[in-house]
Scaffold this motif. Structure first.
Motif: not given
Length: 346
Positions: A128, A131, A155, A180, A253, A280, A302-303, A305
């Motif tokens: 993964t 961002c 993002k 994103y 998130n 996330m 999955d995501y 930041d």
């Protein structure tokens, strides 16, 4: 076991604007737990984010008052750390609990001779990327920031009252990287639905927290009709929020500081998976101490930041970094989280 608190102010590379306001620096606290027999130290961090009512001086005093509870301890697992906090300071702010939690995890993994992420079995590990965040500003300012920092996925902060579709169209002219979008509670349900189609055509992957957390009816409407997946942020702060999010979001998130550490965060991940929610993990504006802690969760996500340290003009620590070509983590050879304050011994 010795508890030490370090106060720092992190200068930002650029003014960072979201719907909550603009800042040019970020006060932070570093928590250090030292095993006096081995000399090993675990590090954790609590960003002193102003809109959560945190004050560095008061928070440092609160944590320092807990030092006598740690003094007689020889070992401390993450589970034992939370039991100790529940006994000695049950109302401790989640950000401060998180700093202690990550420091305890770091030291625990070092004592096992492992990188922290390798202490957790993951059935189907993911690769993964993180961002990189482009804060609110004029369109030209946002384009300039994006072009100055080429990255595989961005993002984009929106919801500031401007023409959000125009912003994304303009940014798309400068990169093919996926976006994103984080509306930071700045939209209505109608806007979310109307924007979702055009945003999808412009290469946006999902919309994060478009509505205010108390607009549950609007959120259900947006959830039913949005073309893009909706990811909860402000609506999902603690373990108790995960089940509620299943009715209005496609994913969550997790901010580790908000839920109180890596131990509760991993329980939130497990619960989200059981509810078929994507997951996330995000960051605050943190040094490499905080980022190195949450980066241990990447194979479960999955995501991600995790760009907090990349937004700094000057870091106070070293640890996990990210490959600019792929956005994937580069873990240092050190055990635990791999974080180390500059000037500290190996």
């Amino acid at each position: 076991m010795q508890l030490t608190i370090h106060q720092h102010t992190l200068p930002l590379a650029n003014p960072f604007r979201i719907s909550h306001g603009t800042r040019t620096e970020q006060p932070t606290l570093i928590v250090e737990l030292t095993d006096e027999d081995s000399g090993r130290s675990g590090l954790g961090e609590a960003a002193m984010t102003s809109y959560y009512g945190l004050d560095s001086g008061r928070c440092a005093a609160t944590l320092t008052s807990l030092a006598p509870a740690f003094a007689p301890l020889k070992t401390l697992t993450p589970e034992e750390l939370h039991q100790l906090i529940d006994q000695k300071a049950p109302d401790l702010h989640p950000f401060l609990r998180c700093a202690l939690d990550v420091a305890a995890h770091d030291l625990w993994a070092q004592n096992k001779g492992l990188r922290l992420g390798d202490c957790w079995p993951v059935r189907a590990p993911r690769k993964t990327p993180t961002c990189y965040t482009i804060g609110l500003g004029s369109i030209q300012e946002m384009i300039s920031k994006l072009e100055a920092f080429p990255w595989p996925v961005y993002k984009i902060k929106l919801g500031g009252g401007g023409d959000d579709l125009a912003i994304i169209r303009a940014l798309r002219g400068s990169t093919d990287s996926p976006f994103y979008v984080d509306a930071n509670t700045g939209w209505t349900a109608r806007q979310t639905i109307d924007f979702s189609g055009p945003l999808s055509e412009l290469g946006v992957v999902f919309i994060e927290q478009p509505l205010k957390p108390d607009d549950s009816a609007g959120q259900r409407e947006a959830f039913a009709h949005s073309v893009l997946p909706l990811i909860a942020d402000e609506s999902c702060q603690t373990e108790a929020d995960v089940d509620r999010c299943a009715a209005g979001f496609h994913g969550i998130n997790i901010k580790v500081v908000k839920c109180g550490g890596l131990l509760p965060a991993r329980r939130m991940i497990a619960r989200a998976r059981a509810l078929n929610l994507s997951v996330m993990v995000g960051c605050m504006t943190e040094s490499s101490v905080g980022i190195s802690g949450i980066a241990q969760l990447l194979p479960e996500l999955d995501y991600a930041d995790m760009d907090g340290a990349m937004l700094l003009a000057k870091d106070i620590a070293e640890g996990v970094t990210f490959d600019p070509a792929t956005g994937l983590p580069v873990y240092p050879e050190r055990k635990g989280t791999g974080a180390r304050l500059f000037g500290a011994h190996s």
